[in-house]
Design a protein around this motif. Structure first.
Motif, PDB file in Angstrom:
ATOM      1  N   LEU A  52      -1.751  12.069  -2.548  1.00 56.36           N
ATOM      2  CA  LEU A  52      -1.845  11.180  -1.388  1.00 56.36           C
ATOM      3  C   LEU A  52      -1.273   9.799  -1.680  1.00 56.36           C
ATOM      4  O   LEU A  52      -0.588   9.215  -0.833  1.00 56.36           O
ATOM      5  N   LEU A  53      -1.544   9.274  -2.852  1.00 57.65           N
ATOM      6  CA  LEU A  53      -1.053   7.936  -3.166  1.00 57.65           C
ATOM      7  C   LEU A  53       0.444   7.935  -3.369  1.00 57.65           C
ATOM      8  O   LEU A  53       1.129   6.952  -3.053  1.00 57.65           O
ATOM      9  N   HIS A  54       0.984   9.023  -3.881  1.00 62.34           N
ATOM     10  CA  HIS A  54       2.440   9.135  -3.934  1.00 62.34           C
ATOM     11  C   HIS A  54       2.978   9.146  -2.508  1.00 62.34           C
ATOM     12  O   HIS A  54       3.972   8.503  -2.196  1.00 62.34           O
ATOM     13  N   GLY A  55       2.264   9.843  -1.627  1.00 64.79           N
ATOM     14  CA  GLY A  55       2.661   9.863  -0.226  1.00 64.79           C
ATOM     15  C   GLY A  55       2.566   8.494   0.408  1.00 64.79           C
ATOM     16  O   GLY A  55       3.297   8.168   1.332  1.00 64.79           O
ATOM     17  N   GLY A  56       1.645   7.648  -0.088  1.00 63.31           N
ATOM     18  CA  GLY A  56       1.492   6.313   0.467  1.00 63.31           C
ATOM     19  C   GLY A  56       2.704   5.439   0.247  1.00 63.31           C
ATOM     20  O   GLY A  56       2.856   4.405   0.896  1.00 63.31           O
ATOM     21  N   HIS A  57       3.576   5.849  -0.665  1.00 63.38           N
ATOM     22  CA  HIS A  57       4.761   5.041  -0.952  1.00 63.38           C
ATOM     23  C   HIS A  57       6.047   5.706  -0.473  1.00 63.38           C
ATOM     24  O   HIS A  57       7.130   5.271  -0.814  1.00 63.38           O
ATOM     25  N   VAL A  58       5.920   6.788   0.306  1.00 65.33           N
ATOM     26  CA  VAL A  58       7.121   7.510   0.720  1.00 65.33           C
ATOM     27  C   VAL A  58       7.935   6.675   1.703  1.00 65.33           C
ATOM     28  O   VAL A  58       7.383   5.958   2.533  1.00 65.33           O
ATOM     29  N   PRO A  59       9.266   6.766   1.585  1.00 65.37           N
ATOM     30  CA  PRO A  59      10.111   5.943   2.457  1.00 65.37           C
ATOM     31  C   PRO A  59      10.470   6.600   3.776  1.00 65.37           C
ATOM     32  O   PRO A  59      11.077   5.958   4.618  1.00 65.37           O
ATOM     33  N   ASN A  60      10.196   7.899   3.957  1.00 63.39           N
ATOM     34  CA  ASN A  60      10.611   8.510   5.222  1.00 63.39           C
ATOM     35  C   ASN A  60       9.600   9.563   5.682  1.00 63.39           C
ATOM     36  O   ASN A  60       8.735  10.012   4.938  1.00 63.39           O
ATOM     37  N   ARG A  61       9.766   9.954   6.926  1.00 63.48           N
ATOM     38  CA  ARG A  61       8.820  10.861   7.594  1.00 63.48           C
ATOM     39  C   ARG A  61       8.804  12.240   6.961  1.00 63.48           C
ATOM     40  O   ARG A  61       7.755  12.879   6.833  1.00 63.48           O
ATOM     41  N   LEU A 107      -1.499   7.887   9.473  1.00 68.31           N
ATOM     42  CA  LEU A 107      -1.347   6.806   8.493  1.00 68.31           C
ATOM     43  C   LEU A 107      -0.016   6.897   7.752  1.00 68.31           C
ATOM     44  O   LEU A 107       0.698   5.890   7.595  1.00 68.31           O
ATOM     45  N   LEU A 108       0.330   8.095   7.269  1.00 65.93           N
ATOM     46  CA  LEU A 108       1.553   8.248   6.493  1.00 65.93           C
ATOM     47  C   LEU A 108       2.805   8.055   7.358  1.00 65.93           C
ATOM     48  O   LEU A 108       3.777   7.439   6.925  1.00 65.93           O
ATOM     49  N   HIS A 109       2.764   8.561   8.583  1.00 67.27           N
ATOM     50  CA  HIS A 109       3.914   8.345   9.467  1.00 67.27           C
ATOM     51  C   HIS A 109       4.051   6.871   9.820  1.00 67.27           C
ATOM     52  O   HIS A 109       5.169   6.349   9.953  1.00 67.27           O
ATOM     53  N   GLY A 110       2.927   6.178   9.960  1.00 68.11           N
ATOM     54  CA  GLY A 110       2.987   4.743  10.224  1.00 68.11           C
ATOM     55  C   GLY A 110       3.634   3.987   9.078  1.00 68.11           C
ATOM     56  O   GLY A 110       4.451   3.084   9.285  1.00 68.11           O
ATOM     57  N   MET A 111       3.261   4.376   7.837  1.00 73.64           N
ATOM     58  CA  MET A 111       3.871   3.713   6.688  1.00 73.64           C
ATOM     59  C   MET A 111       5.345   4.056   6.547  1.00 73.64           C
ATOM     60  O   MET A 111       6.159   3.222   6.147  1.00 73.64           O
ATOM     61  N   ALA A 112       5.693   5.310   6.868  1.00 76.10           N
ATOM     62  CA  ALA A 112       7.099   5.685   6.816  1.00 76.10           C
ATOM     63  C   ALA A 112       7.911   4.851   7.808  1.00 76.10           C
ATOM     64  O   ALA A 112       9.037   4.436   7.524  1.00 76.10           O
ATOM     65  N   LEU A 113       7.319   4.589   8.969  1.00 76.85           N
ATOM     66  CA  LEU A 113       7.995   3.770   9.975  1.00 76.85           C
ATOM     67  C   LEU A 113       8.159   2.328   9.487  1.00 76.85           C
ATOM     68  O   LEU A 113       9.206   1.701   9.676  1.00 76.85           O
ATOM     69  N   LEU A 114       7.118   1.802   8.845  1.00 76.06           N
ATOM     70  CA  LEU A 114       7.165   0.431   8.328  1.00 76.06           C
ATOM     71  C   LEU A 114       7.998   0.312   7.055  1.00 76.06           C
ATOM     72  O   LEU A 114       8.429  -0.772   6.688  1.00 76.06           O
ATOM     73  N   GLU A 115       8.168   1.460   6.349  1.00 79.36           N
ATOM     74  CA  GLU A 115       8.833   1.496   5.047  1.00 79.36           C
ATOM     75  C   GLU A 115       8.082   0.669   4.014  1.00 79.36           C
ATOM     76  O   GLU A 115       8.655   0.079   3.104  1.00 79.36           O
ATOM     77  N   GLU A 116       6.774   0.643   4.142  1.00 74.63           N
ATOM     78  CA  GLU A 116       5.917   0.001   3.148  1.00 74.63           C
ATOM     79  C   GLU A 116       4.492   0.523   3.326  1.00 74.63           C
ATOM     80  O   GLU A 116       4.152   1.091   4.370  1.00 74.63           O
ATOM     81  N   GLY A 117       3.690   0.320   2.271  1.00 72.45           N
ATOM     82  CA  GLY A 117       2.309   0.777   2.302  1.00 72.45           C
ATOM     83  C   GLY A 117       1.345  -0.374   2.143  1.00 72.45           C
ATOM     84  O   GLY A 117       1.010  -0.755   1.021  1.00 72.45           O
ATOM     85  N   PRO A 118       0.872  -0.967   3.232  1.00 69.00           N
ATOM     86  CA  PRO A 118      -0.097  -2.057   3.124  1.00 69.00           C
ATOM     87  C   PRO A 118      -1.352  -1.586   2.383  1.00 69.00           C
ATOM     88  O   PRO A 118      -1.800  -0.447   2.568  1.00 69.00           O
ATOM     89  N   PRO A 119      -1.941  -2.424   1.524  1.00 70.41           N
ATOM     90  CA  PRO A 119      -3.132  -2.017   0.764  1.00 70.41           C
ATOM     91  C   PRO A 119      -4.259  -1.484   1.629  1.00 70.41           C
ATOM     92  O   PRO A 119      -4.933  -0.525   1.252  1.00 70.41           O
ATOM     93  N   SER A 120      -4.459  -2.077   2.803  1.00 72.69           N
ATOM     94  CA  SER A 120      -5.552  -1.628   3.667  1.00 72.69           C
ATOM     95  C   SER A 120      -5.328  -0.199   4.155  1.00 72.69           C
ATOM     96  O   SER A 120      -6.276   0.564   4.343  1.00 72.69           O
ATOM     97  N   VAL A 121      -4.066   0.174   4.360  1.00 69.36           N
ATOM     98  CA  VAL A 121      -3.746   1.533   4.799  1.00 69.36           C
ATOM     99  C   VAL A 121      -3.808   2.501   3.619  1.00 69.36           C
ATOM    100  O   VAL A 121      -4.308   3.622   3.742  1.00 69.36           O
ATOM    101  N   LEU A 122      -3.333   2.068   2.450  1.00 71.24           N
ATOM    102  CA  LEU A 122      -3.415   2.911   1.266  1.00 71.24           C
ATOM    103  C   LEU A 122      -4.866   3.247   0.931  1.00 71.24           C
ATOM    104  O   LEU A 122      -5.170   4.353   0.479  1.00 71.24           O
ATOM    105  N   ALA A 123      -5.760   2.302   1.146  1.00 65.33           N
ATOM    106  CA  ALA A 123      -7.186   2.562   0.888  1.00 65.33           C
ATOM    107  C   ALA A 123      -7.684   3.689   1.792  1.00 65.33           C
ATOM    108  O   ALA A 123      -8.454   4.555   1.355  1.00 65.33           O
ATOM    109  N   GLN A 124      -7.240   3.684   3.051  1.00 62.49           N
ATOM    110  CA  GLN A 124      -7.656   4.755   3.969  1.00 62.49           C
ATOM    111  C   GLN A 124      -7.059   6.099   3.552  1.00 62.49           C
ATOM    112  O   GLN A 124      -7.745   7.122   3.557  1.00 62.49           O
ATOM    113  N   VAL A 125      -5.778   6.082   3.179  1.00 57.82           N
ATOM    114  CA  VAL A 125      -5.124   7.320   2.759  1.00 57.82           C
ATOM    115  C   VAL A 125      -5.815   7.896   1.530  1.00 57.82           C
ATOM    116  O   VAL A 125      -6.081   9.101   1.440  1.00 57.82           O
ATOM    117  N   SER A 126      -6.138   7.030   0.576  1.00 52.83           N
ATOM    118  CA  SER A 126      -6.699   7.511  -0.686  1.00 52.83           C
ATOM    119  C   SER A 126      -8.108   8.071  -0.536  1.00 52.83           C
ATOM    120  O   SER A 126      -8.588   8.776  -1.422  1.00 52.83           O
TER     121      SER A 126
END
Length: 318
Positions: A52-61, A107-126
């Protein structure tokens, strides 16, 4: 032993790594329920948080979807293998896992759209791995005729600060568990690794945080014993992968356990000791792969070892 005595049992990722391991955990919890009120604290299945945390840093959908497919397949395989054990509870477990996957997708699609993983979102993903493992475990316990109550860490483990390294607020945790202690029921399941802030947002306690969650719960519940169930039979005298003649320590003091864990022994998170030490709650480190081994008992006062040395640990590449 008082009939109302509480025992906290924390199970790590390797203890929940397969359908057979879930069965073993269920057996251990059922056995403990015969003599204690029990609070089970569970980690994610082995490897799921890393996925999941690797997914938190993914650059695309597309990569996010691969992470979600892996998350779904890992848990679906276990539920399928446990179908006979779960019986009619299997449908409920699958629905809960589908709901968690849907949260992960958003959450992951949102981060892919932003092209970054905000800590608050990574906490939810993890947190999804612990929540998924607990969904399976609650279903199994219910299928065994037990009556577990799910405890949401957001409302019971109060934290603040960094979303990925949150600080516990012990006074508020104590207050939230006061009603739990007064309940007539005697079995609770609490996901480890995360808590919630004053706004109800998920914050992570950091890697290895499930041990810390268990210690906080044990302290707040005034538990008789905290057990850390892992894949080794206690704290070892040295790293057995480097020292073949290393052996499990039958006992260690809180101070020694803190030193060994802080300076490299991986079996116990250093933050586990302070909450239980303050209340004088002993800790047993034991193996779910060898449940009859006594493991290591950690408490305030222990006799000095005959050799003068309890154990050795080190930090690599210091």
């Amino acid at each position: 032993m008082s009939p109302s005595a509480i025992r906290v049992m924390k199970f790590g990722g390797t203890s929940l790594g397969s359908a057979d391991r879930f069965r073993t955990v269920t057996d251990l919890v059922a056995e403990a329920c015969a003599t204690h009120r029990v609070c089970v604290v569970a980690s994610a299945m082995a490897g799921v948080t890393n996925l999941l945390l690797h997914g938190g840093h993914v650059p695309n959908r597309d990569e996010a979807d691969r992470v979600l497919a892996g998350f779904r397949a890992r848990h679906a395989e276990v539920v399928a293998a446990l179908a006979e054990d779960l019986g009619e509870k299997a449908t409920i477990v699958r629905e809960e896992l589908d709901a968690l996957e849907a949260i992960g997708r958003r959450l992951l699609h949102g981060m892919a759209l932003l092209e970054e993983g905000p800590p608050s979102v990574l906490a939810q993903v993890s947190s999804l791995g612990e929540r998924a493992a607990c969904a399976i475990l609650v279903g199994l316990l219910k299928a065994r005729g037990l009556a577990p109550r799910y405890l949401d860490p957001v409302t019971h483990i109060h934290v603040e600060g960094d979303p990925l390294q949150a600080r516990p607020k012990m006074a508020e945790i104590e207050a939230s568990f006061q009603a739990v202690r007064a309940e007539a029921g005697g079995l609770w399941v609490l996901p480890g690794f995360f808590g919630g802030d004053a706004a109800g947002r998920i914050l992570s306690l950091g890697r290895g945080g499930s041990d810390h969650s268990a210690a906080l719960a044990a302290a707040a519940l005034h538990a008789e014993l905290l057990e850390i169930w892992t894949d080794v039979a206690g704290l070892y005298s040295a790293d057995p992968t480097l020292v073949p003649e290393a052996f499990p320590l039958p006992e260690a003091s809180f101070e020694e356990a803190m030193e060994l864990s802080f300076f490299g022994a991986k079996v116990l998170h250093p933050k586990t000791i302070p909450p239980v030490r303050e209340r004088g709650i002993p800790v047993r480190v034991c193996s779910s792969f060898d449940p009859h081994h006594p493991g290591t008992i950690i408490r305030e006062e222990v006799p000095p070892p005959p050799s003068g040395v309890r154990g050795l640990s080190f930090l690599r590449d210091l």
